[in-house]
Design an enzyme around this catalytic site. Structure first.
Site, PDB file in Angstrom:
ATOM      1  N   GLU A 201       7.993   2.851  55.470  1.00 61.26           N
ATOM      2  CA  GLU A 201       7.725   4.050  54.675  1.00 61.26           C
ATOM      3  C   GLU A 201       6.823   3.663  53.496  1.00 61.26           C
ATOM      4  O   GLU A 201       6.980   2.602  52.911  1.00 61.26           O
ATOM      5  CB  GLU A 201       9.055   4.603  54.165  1.00 61.26           C
TER       6      GLU A 201
ATOM      7  N   CYS B 246      14.139   5.915  55.982  1.00 60.62           N
ATOM      8  CA  CYS B 246      14.875   5.517  54.788  1.00 60.62           C
ATOM      9  C   CYS B 246      16.187   6.281  54.635  1.00 60.62           C
ATOM     10  O   CYS B 246      17.139   6.082  55.373  1.00 60.62           O
ATOM     11  CB  CYS B 246      13.967   5.676  53.563  1.00 60.62           C
TER      12      CYS B 246
ATOM     13  N   LYS C 278       9.581  13.509  57.563  1.00 59.92           N
ATOM     14  CA  LYS C 278      10.944  13.241  57.115  1.00 59.92           C
ATOM     15  C   LYS C 278      11.705  14.558  56.950  1.00 59.92           C
ATOM     16  O   LYS C 278      11.256  15.473  56.254  1.00 59.92           O
ATOM     17  CB  LYS C 278      10.907  12.467  55.793  1.00 59.92           C
TER      18      LYS C 278
END
Length: 528
Positions: free
Chosen positions: A265, A374, A324
């Site tokens: 990321e 993440c 995301k």
């Protein structure tokens, strides 16, 4: 009052003991012992029960100590006050845990019902508001123990339940009498036996449908001496360089070609779809390794800014992407920005990203790769949806650089390992600054980097088929436990309000302690 203070002290100790199960310590039995001490602080002592208010205080203090020890890494980014405020906020959920727990503890069989209610409160904290905060689930601290093997059968919720059941069973062995003592022994032993037995069926070779050679790239970040724009460019250049090193090493050793590459990321915070120089650097890395590369970047479309994982193919083609879905509140998004701005201008440090709604899968070299970026890895539906959409292998690209040498990256690694077990898939973790790792379907870490170490990890991993029970029915099982726990706590509260009395330890049937004259101090056997 003296007894109440003793209970509070025990609650504080229980929070510290439970923390010892959290990575990187990872002493999994301490998770069971810590919750056992919490429940011991809620049960009757010498026929003196805990009032609901006292239960709320006891459980909240336990939670505050636990989260205060677990989350200092947040202070690395925003300072100590927001971090302490978050720990305090999360401990407020434990008010419900303490109220329901105090009521359940009055029941002779309450130690068998408290685990259901614990799961209910944990689900609430992991869901609302703003998507909740699932980072502090009890299950993550069991990754090194046998209870982690229950992941394919129920995910984190089942592991949390089993942990609390073992803990309450320990208390029941001391408190219960007769047949209930046998039930308490079963509560301790059966989850551990089930975990050991479940481990025998993990990582079955008949679920493998092929292999893929994967590279995880950790380019590292510059620590000082650059302005913001120059730092972003340096991070990208670092990942290009390490990718080229991986390609050169594979060629020199005459190894089989690499099939796909995972970057972290934010590995290119300069948008390569808009910036020609960034695109040129990425294309050079892709052509050097001659494989599709999944690159973490920031993009903008008609909806708004996106935290994007974008596939770049050899030959300059742009592949599929993952936006995301689960964004970090007060970081990547700022809920109620105008309201909170009245109290602090720190709200403007938060970004304004928009969540995606895609399948959680990208295709790379004909391989379906699940992606949870993440913070997403802490959410059950992130990888479950990926697997349901055909993912054969999983990836967790992450950026932990702003959290320095803190425990954050190790806590996140524990989540990825548990997700590997839960989904029966290998997981590739690529971090900007560490820890990057290769995790096999049995949760085993075969390679990892150190923090702030430029490194590439290359390994041939299995591609899996099939859907585990947890992926298919895990949400249903969790809701079943939540319903049982909630109903049990409500019935216990109703009984507590109706009678105001405690069943004496060892009492038979529905026998209650004899009523005292209202003028005597013994008239109310509840604390506070």
């Amino acid at each position: 009052m003296k007894q109440f203070l003793c209970r509070l002290a025990l609650a504080g100790v229980s929070g510290g003991v439970t923390f010892c199960a959290v990575e990187p310590l990872g002493w999994w039995p301490m998770g069971i012992l810590g919750i056992a001490l919490l429940f011991a602080a809620l049960v009757p002592w010498r026929a003196s029960s805990v009032s609901l208010k006292a239960g709320a205080a006891i459980a909240s203090l336990h939670a505050f100590f636990l989260y205060l020890l677990t989350l200092p890494w947040i202070g690395e980014l925003v300072g100590n006050f927001p971090y302490i405020a978050l720990a305090f906020w999360l401990s407020l959920y434990a008010i419900l845990l303490g109220i329901g727990g105090a009521a359940l503890a009055r029941m002779r069989s309450g130690f068998l019902l408290f685990p259901f209610f614990y799961v209910a409160v944990e689900m609430l904290r992991s869901s609302v508001p703003f998507g909740g905060f699932s980072w502090v689930r009890l299950a993550w601290g069991q990754i090194e123990g046998p209870l982690a093997n229950l992941a394919p059968w129920g995910g984190p919720a089942l592991i949390t339940f089993a942990t609390v059941m073992c803990a309450c069973g320990l208390v029941g062995l001391v408190q219960a009498r007769g047949k209930l003592r046998a039930a308490a022994l079963a509560a301790v032993v059966l989850p551990l036996v089930a975990g050991l037995a479940a481990g025998l069926g993990i990582n079955r070779p008949d679920h493998t449908v092929g292999e893929v050679k994967v590279a995880a790239i950790q380019g590292n970040v510059p620590r000082m001496g650059l302005d913001f724009a120059a730092q972003r460019r340096a991070v990208l250049e670092n990942h290009v360089r390490v990718t080229q090193e991986a390609a050169n090493a594979a060629q020199e050793n005459k190894e089989d070609p690499i099939d796909l590459v995972i970057w972290p990321e934010n590995s290119s915070d300069v948008n390569p779809l808009k910036d020609a120089q960034a695109r040129m650097l990425i294309d050079a890395a892709v052509d050097a390794i001659d494989a599709p590369v999944l690159v973490g970047t920031l993009t903008k479309d008609a909806v708004g800014y996106r935290n994007t994982m974008q596939v770049f193919e050899p030959g300059g083609e742009v592949g599929e992407h993952h936006y995301k879905k689960y964004l970090q509140p007060f970081g990547e998004t700022m809920p109620m920005r105008n309201f909170f701005r009245k109290f602090t201008d720190m709200v403007d440090l938060a970004s304004d990203f928009k969540p995606g709604d895609g399948p959680g899968v990208v295709t790379m070299n004909d391989v379906l790769v699940g992606v949870a970026t993440c913070y997403e890895v802490s959410f059950d539906q992130a990888f479950r949806s990926s697997v349901n959409n055909g993912a054969q292998i999983l990836s967790t690209p992450t950026n932990n650089a702003t959290f320095g040498y803190s425990d954050m990256t190790y806590q996140q690694l524990a989540m990825s390992r548990l997700r590997a077990l839960e989904t029966d898939r290998a997981v590739v973790i690529a971090a900007t600054s560490g820890v990057s790792a290769i995790v096999h379907p049995d949760g085993r870490v075969s390679q990892h980097s150190e923090i702030f170490e430029p490194k590439y990890l290359i390994e041939t991993l299995p591609l899996r088929k099939g859907v585990t029970f947890a992926v298919r029915y895990g949400s249903l099982l969790q809701w079943l436990m939540v319903i049982i726990g909630t109903v049990s706590a409500l019935l216990a509260l109703r009984s507590a309000r109706r009678t105001g009395n405690l069943e004496k330890p060892g009492a038979r049937g529905k026998q209650r302690a004899p009523k005292q004259n209202s003028a005597t101090p013994a008239a109310n056997n509840e604390e506070l």
